[in-house]
Write a protein that holds these residues in place. Structure first.
Motif, PDB file in Angstrom:
ATOM      1  N   LEU A 215      22.622 -85.707   9.643  1.00 52.45           N
ATOM      2  CA  LEU A 215      21.364 -86.416   9.421  1.00 52.45           C
ATOM      3  C   LEU A 215      20.159 -85.532   9.717  1.00 52.45           C
ATOM      4  O   LEU A 215      20.152 -84.767  10.695  1.00 52.45           O
ATOM      5  CB  LEU A 215      21.285 -87.656  10.310  1.00 52.45           C
ATOM      6  N   LEU A 216      19.142 -85.622   8.867  1.00 50.33           N
ATOM      7  CA  LEU A 216      17.889 -84.939   9.161  1.00 50.33           C
ATOM      8  C   LEU A 216      17.294 -85.485  10.455  1.00 50.33           C
ATOM      9  O   LEU A 216      17.651 -86.569  10.916  1.00 50.33           O
ATOM     10  CB  LEU A 216      16.911 -85.140   8.003  1.00 50.33           C
ATOM     11  N   ASN A 217      16.364 -84.742  11.033  1.00 55.08           N
ATOM     12  CA  ASN A 217      15.805 -85.121  12.333  1.00 55.08           C
ATOM     13  C   ASN A 217      15.212 -86.518  12.334  1.00 55.08           C
ATOM     14  O   ASN A 217      15.276 -87.226  13.339  1.00 55.08           O
ATOM     15  CB  ASN A 217      14.752 -84.104  12.765  1.00 55.08           C
ATOM     16  N   ASP A 218      14.598 -86.914  11.220  1.00 55.88           N
ATOM     17  CA  ASP A 218      14.023 -88.254  11.131  1.00 55.88           C
ATOM     18  C   ASP A 218      14.933 -89.210  10.368  1.00 55.88           C
ATOM     19  O   ASP A 218      14.510 -90.286   9.937  1.00 55.88           O
ATOM     20  CB  ASP A 218      12.655 -88.199  10.463  1.00 55.88           C
ATOM     21  N   GLY A 219      16.214 -88.829  10.196  1.00 54.11           N
ATOM     22  CA  GLY A 219      17.166 -89.667   9.488  1.00 54.11           C
ATOM     23  C   GLY A 219      17.615 -90.861  10.312  1.00 54.11           C
ATOM     24  O   GLY A 219      17.425 -90.907  11.537  1.00 54.11           O
ATOM     25  N   ILE A 220      18.230 -91.828   9.633  1.00 55.31           N
ATOM     26  CA  ILE A 220      18.630 -93.084  10.268  1.00 55.31           C
ATOM     27  C   ILE A 220      20.142 -93.230  10.232  1.00 55.31           C
ATOM     28  O   ILE A 220      20.753 -93.129   9.166  1.00 55.31           O
ATOM     29  CB  ILE A 220      17.977 -94.284   9.560  1.00 55.31           C
TER      30      ILE A 220
END
Length: 448
Positions: A215-220
């Protein structure tokens, strides 16, 4: 795929060039099929267990295309990009290409239902964003070769990409997720699929949760808290990540009521009543996963309801068909494991009797494979199966345990012949087994 400069491809794959190489070219097609090259193609030559695609490289470059080859490829040809491993280089290319696009990327996995969830979500997103703006995995292109090819299909018009990820061993989802760099990730469920490669269900759960790692850093991370392994995921695999919890009344996204024909869902954007057009209560649970993801994509209640209710059965997954004599066939032949067999048997309970069941071996269940097949035999009695037809050595164990009317066959053709002579016109015929047992051939013959 958007056009890529060949220089970018060389950089993305960390490749080295052959002596004769034309740099002033745009590539608009990456393929593993030498028959699909179009003059502006990059052909990825993979050495498999049986065939080596390097055998086709000469013809590919002779027609003006480019080829990604292993560094030990010995022929002196133009327009070659040498890499240490073409499979890994394909992944690098796809991952770098994916990062050119700032769109939501949804990663979906699970022991059962991941393709259904993907297709249900596609249906919802088609309503919300428009069909031409939605990319979703085609067929079963969900492994280390197929998933990168899906990423390479992203183009400037897409508003969302829905990526299905499969696995047979630990580490595979970690790799796939690292390539896709999803903005949303979800594990639909954990069941005994590919159990032969794992020490137990907890081991499978840990491998499934690897999908959250990329997941990207701001992913959920969407986490079903009703799953018995959710606490472990929240403590370990999703620790520090943004969360969306769903699955029971401790969250604000769960199934409030469920009947055979409708479910009411509580969600952060209001309650939704859904009547699915597919069999099985398990599909209402699949729909809950879809709702959780769709909400985080910004989909409206109206799009969610219309998308889910317009979804119809995917090929080989509880797909209703008519046999040669009018009997109802429930084609669930795409694949199988013990839990999905039970789910299928539960699903047909709303259909007309008599229930006939063609059942074949379940593969990759490890040292307990006989026990699993025997347990299915015990379950058949409570589901009211009127006639059991089995094929395969393991399915014979199911046949031995079942106490009702039953026959065992040596091959699929004998099953077809028996059904042609004996299948009642008013029967419901469920057909299920591992994909390698080729039960889809039985379905086709009984239809024709």
């Amino acid at each position: 795929m958007e056009q890529l400069k060949i220089q970018d491809i060389v950089e993305f794959t960390k490749g080295k060039l052959s002596k004769e190489f034309e740099l002033d070219v745009l590539i608009d097609n990456v393929t593993m099929d030498s028959r699909a090259v179009n003059g502006k193609s990059l052909f990825v030559a993979v050495k498999g267990d049986i065939h080596d695609a390097h055998d086709y490289v000469r013809n590919v470059v002779a027609s003006g295309n480019y080829a990604l080859v292993n560094s030990n490829f010995s022929e002196d040809l133009p327009n070659l990009i040498y890499v240490s491993d073409t499979t890994l280089a394909l992944g690098l290319l796809a991952s770098n290409y994916r990062q050119m696009f700032d769109i939501p990327v949804v990663a979906i996995t699970g022991s059962n239902g991941k393709t259904s969830v993907k297709e249900m979500l596609r249906s919802v997103c088609n309503i919300q964003f428009g069909e031409e703006f939605v990319l979703a995995t085609s067929g079963n292109l969900n492994n280390h070769w197929g998933m990168p090819r899906t990423l390479l299909e992203i183009n400037k018009k897409h508003k969302v990409a829905i990526i299905e990820m499969g696995m047979n061993h630990s580490g595979e989802l970690k790799y796939l997720s690292s390539l896709a760099k999803p903005t949303l990730a979800v594990v639909n469920n954990v069941m005994f699929a590919h159990a032969g490669h794992f020490s137990g269900l907890a081991d499978i759960a840990s491998a499934k949760a690897e999908i959250y790692s990329g997941l990207l850093n701001d992913g959920i991370a969407c986490v079903d808290v009703s799953n018995q392994f959710a606490d472990g995921w929240l403590k370990n695999e999703t620790n520090g990540k943004q969360l969306f919890l769903y699955g029971n009344e401790s969250t604000n996204c769960y199934i409030k009521t469920l009947s055979t024909s409708e479910a009411i869902y509580v969600t952060p954007i209001g309650e939704i009543a859904i009547q699915l057009n597919v069999l099985g209560s398990h599909n209402y649970k699949n729909a809950l996963t879809v709702i959780a993801v769709a909400i985080n994509l910004g989909c409206s209640i109206e799009s969610i309801k219309l998308g889910l209710e317009s979804y119809s059965a995917y090929k080989g997954r509880l797909e209703p068909k008519r046999s040669f004599n009018g009997a109802l066939i429930i084609d669930d032949t795409y694949n199988a494991n013990p839990d999905s067999v039970i789910a299928a048997l539960e699903a047909i309970q709303v259909l007309a009797k008599p229930y006939w069941f063609i059942f074949a071996d379940l593969k990759e269940l490890g040292s307990d494979e006989v026990k699993y097949h025997q347990e299915i035999g015990e379950s058949l009695n409570k589901f009211g199966v009127d006639k059991l037809l089995t094929v395969g050595n393991l399915a014979k164990c199911t046949n031995d345990i079942f106490s009702g009317d039953k026959l065992h066959f040596i091959n699929n053709d004998d099953v077809v012949k028996y059904c042609r002579d004996n299948l009642p016109k008013d029967a419901t015929l469920l057909i299920k087994g591992s994909n390698s047992m080729r039960l889809s051939n039985i379905v086709e013959q009984l239809i024709n």
